[in-house]
Design an enzyme around this catalytic site. Sequence first.
Site, PDB file in Angstrom:
ATOM      1  N   GLN A   1     -13.191   3.312  -4.418  1.00  0.00           N
ATOM      2  CA  GLN A   1     -11.804   3.364  -3.602  1.00  0.00           C
ATOM      3  C   GLN A   1     -11.292   4.801  -3.453  1.00  0.00           C
ATOM      4  OE1 GLN A   1     -11.881   3.350  -6.776  1.00  0.00           O
ATOM      5  NE2 GLN A   1     -10.334   2.125  -7.833  1.00  0.00           N
ATOM      6  N   GLY A   2     -11.671   5.749  -4.176  1.00  0.00           N
ATOM      7  CA  GLY A   2     -11.002   7.020  -4.197  1.00  0.00           C
ATOM      8  C   GLY A   2      -9.987   7.382  -5.105  1.00  0.00           C
TER       9      GLY A   2
ATOM     10  N   SER B   1      -4.711  -3.830  -7.926  1.00  0.00           N
ATOM     11  CA  SER B   1      -4.260  -2.741  -7.081  1.00  0.00           C
ATOM     12  C   SER B   1      -3.423  -1.889  -8.057  1.00  0.00           C
ATOM     13  CB  SER B   1      -3.623  -3.736  -5.816  1.00  0.00           C
ATOM     14  OG  SER B   1      -4.421  -4.300  -5.289  1.00  0.00           O
ATOM     15  N   ARG B   2      -3.697  -1.649  -9.203  1.00  0.00           N
ATOM     16  CA  ARG B   2      -2.716  -1.108 -10.227  1.00  0.00           C
ATOM     17  C   ARG B   2      -2.903   0.302 -10.345  1.00  0.00           C
ATOM     18  NH1 ARG B   2      -4.586  -0.032 -14.783  1.00  0.00           N
ATOM     19  NH2 ARG B   2      -2.782  -0.455 -15.972  1.00  0.00           N
TER      20      ARG B   2
ATOM     21  N   THR C   1      -3.026   3.350  -8.585  1.00  0.00           N
ATOM     22  CA  THR C   1      -2.031   4.457  -8.012  1.00  0.00           C
ATOM     23  C   THR C   1      -0.896   4.350  -8.596  1.00  0.00           C
ATOM     24  OG1 THR C   1      -3.004   4.457  -5.956  1.00  0.00           O
ATOM     25  CG2 THR C   1      -0.815   5.300  -5.996  1.00  0.00           C
TER      26      THR C   1
ATOM     27  N   LYS D   1       3.161   2.625  -3.965  1.00  0.00           N
ATOM     28  CA  LYS D   1       3.019   1.304  -4.501  1.00  0.00           C
ATOM     29  C   LYS D   1       0.984   1.003  -4.723  1.00  0.00           C
ATOM     30  CE  LYS D   1       5.770  -0.901  -1.553  1.00  0.00           C
ATOM     31  NZ  LYS D   1       7.043  -1.721  -1.044  1.00  0.00           N
TER      32      LYS D   1
ATOM     33  N   VAL E   1      -2.415  -0.385  -2.570  1.00  0.00           N
ATOM     34  CA  VAL E   1      -2.892  -0.821  -1.350  1.00  0.00           C
ATOM     35  C   VAL E   1      -4.396  -1.757  -1.405  1.00  0.00           C
ATOM     36  CG1 VAL E   1      -4.252   1.211  -0.524  1.00  0.00           C
ATOM     37  CG2 VAL E   1      -3.329  -0.183   1.179  1.00  0.00           C
TER      38      VAL E   1
ATOM     39  N   GLU F   1      -6.063  -4.501  -3.041  1.00  0.00           N
ATOM     40  CA  GLU F   1      -6.341  -5.808  -2.754  1.00  0.00           C
ATOM     41  C   GLU F   1      -5.711  -6.470  -1.196  1.00  0.00           C
ATOM     42  OE1 GLU F   1      -6.637  -8.036  -6.662  1.00  0.00           O
ATOM     43  OE2 GLU F   1      -4.909  -6.491  -6.648  1.00  0.00           O
TER      44      GLU F   1
END
Lengths: 343, 462
Positions: free
Chosen positions: A47-48, A87-88, A90, A285, A287, A289
């Site tokens: 995902q980078g 999605s945690r 970042t 925040k 992105v 999921e």
Amino acid sequence: MKHAGRGIACMWYPIGFTVAANPSSAVVKVNEDGTATLLTGTVEVGQGSLTVLGQIVAQELGISAEDVHVISADTDVTPMDTGAIASRTTFVTGNAVRLAAAEAKSILLEVAAEMLGVEVRELEAANHQIRVKTFPEKRISLADVAMGAQIARGRPPLGSASFNPPTVAMDPETGQGKPFAAYVYATQITDVEVDDETGEVEVLHVYAAHDSGTAINPALVEGQVEGGIAMGIGMALSEEILFNPEGRQINPNLTNYLIPTSLDMPPIDIDIIESYDPVGPFGAKGVGEPTLVPTAPAILNAIYDAVGVRITDLPATAEKILMAIRKKERSNVKGLEPGEGDT
Amino acid sequence: MSEKPTKEKTADLGDLLAEPRVGQLPAVTRGPIPVVQALTVGANQQTPAVGQRVTRLDIRTHVTGSTRYIDDLAFPGMLHVKILRSTQAHARILSIDTTAARAMPGVVATLTGDEIPENSFGSSYQDQPVLAVDRVRHQGDGLVAIAAETEQQASDALAAVKVTYEPLPALFDPLEAIRPDAPKIHRDNNVYASKVIIRGDVEKGFAESDQIFERRYRTQMIEHVPMEPFAAIALWEPDGQLHVYSSNGRITLGRADLARTLQMPMNRIRVTATFIGGNFGGKNEIRTEPILALLAKKTRQPVKATFNREDEFIASTTRHPIIMDYKTGVADDGHLIARSVRLVLDGGAYASWSETTVGKAAILAAGPYRIPNVHVEGHAVYTNKTVTGAMRGFGAPQVAFAYESQMDEIANTLGMDPLAIRLLNGFSEGSISHTGQVLQAVALEETLLTAAKRSGWMEEGT
């Protein structure tokens, strides 16, 4: 005959998960030349995220992304991380790396204050320099400070930190509480074409507006949105694990389990809606999921708009849609209310 | 049939479009952006770094095919492992005979579950055996692992293992499994994780509503389909440390699970994950690592196992199918007054990440809408099917399909524009969530308006 339809769906999605604490930790080392090395226990899954984490460190230290080298995913080398999940990365790992970089920076600022003869609170790190906020001409390069800190003053600039999102346990009977520190929001609008002779659906266009807080890297946010939509199209129209009566999967292969290919992907217009989260690193925040969450309902609503049938069990295969259209036609012949083509 | 359902533009919609109500957020002022924006040249050198379209650190190796995944790694003398899986959905294992398999060409060692020091794992409940010993609960349970000199030899030897079963009644429908008289798959209750969200008084809300909408929605079992199937290698360093390379997205938890299953101190285990070719939730737990560690110890050689696509489908986790009963009470002007939701998750043969999934699904199930009266209950139920666990969205894609389908049905019946009904009810800055949380940085309305504007929703009047 082909019928055009358009559908809309929105959603909300939390960042991080809630059953237990979900901390991350990080170590940032600023080298003598002003470059930095980040140690993180998260894992790059395509995902980078390592790029984003490097950008967060760079932002905190006032250097550029290429100045940060990221080392990850080795339990003997990198500090603990709850992982590339929910999605945690970042939001949670990003905060841990920002705090670790801030700790290294505080050493640099103290050393720079001595070198420049000013107070620490007057200084900021920006553009590869440490400079006086109100008088940026008074400055010293980050490399000189880092070298001075380590070689002359014996204070190597490194930092370690951890972060756990602030939550409030949910009441077991009513579910009341604060299970997540932040939520993101999104809307997708899809244009489809439905063939009433075959039931086949073609997704013609997706308009996707996604809130991710501050977009640390807009190109990677767009990558997530495109990938999520591909997954959402598969969920809406074709993907399904099927079992025989003995409980054995009958299509465990990519010949008979149909994921969208590049040929199934429509043009996608992406709008990144930037909000500023008070807890996230630099307002970010997440992105990962949520990008697929509104896709299936937007497509199903578009199918209804096109041919007036509402499929309530996914996936909406051509066969299911065709059966629903036929059922609706028969109902209309019998003089029943139009629009009652629900499966 | 080709006629489109009528959707009236209401007066409300015009007002809403003229004056966004998104708290402190600025109105949309940015002009159109291209569909694909090129990466900015020089972004990697720019400060400030945040907000830059930085080129990924790993993109060059991905594009040139030089990224080294687990399956690209090899060590001298490395053996290959294949796992025999159950042919029964639910059965007692009467016997496992590996004698003939051990005599097959190239076979160096076999492993069964009784050789694993602590033969169980799982994120919420440790209800899943690494290799099944006395009972199988779905047709993906592993029974015997075989290490051979080549992958083909390991595969061929699987057929020589003799397993005898005593079949047990199997459950494939979670609605059957939830019945009190259903056969039990584990312990004394097939319902193994539940979540309830209650806000206001839902029955009172329904009584006050002008119209009630009720519908059942269902979703399917889905596989993550990562490009890289799961792979791992185990070897023992000369100093006695176990080194495991694994395409595991959560190495901290992975090491803890390894320490537990092998009954070893954590500092004697090193887990390295390299780059992973797609996770989407399917690589959040250990799979073959303890098996490989023990076979490497037995054979004193490094061992590797790479899932083929079928392994990935039947022996990793999948997305929960959910049966979702939605009942929503609305006022004639489109305001939502009450919503009750009952979710039954097909929880597969083992718990895996179901507790998290049922929790998220329940928390999100009523949708991003201001509804004064909400009652949600979700239950994860054991069945004799493939394990369901973490997958991108954790229950959210399923419930969003239900709540957004029902929103459209409500809008249609009331003759409202689907955008207008969402704007009318959607969360805004400071809204209270269904769990009583004050929401901050709420950009829902801005996403609705931006997507609408981008697509020409208002102009088309669809």
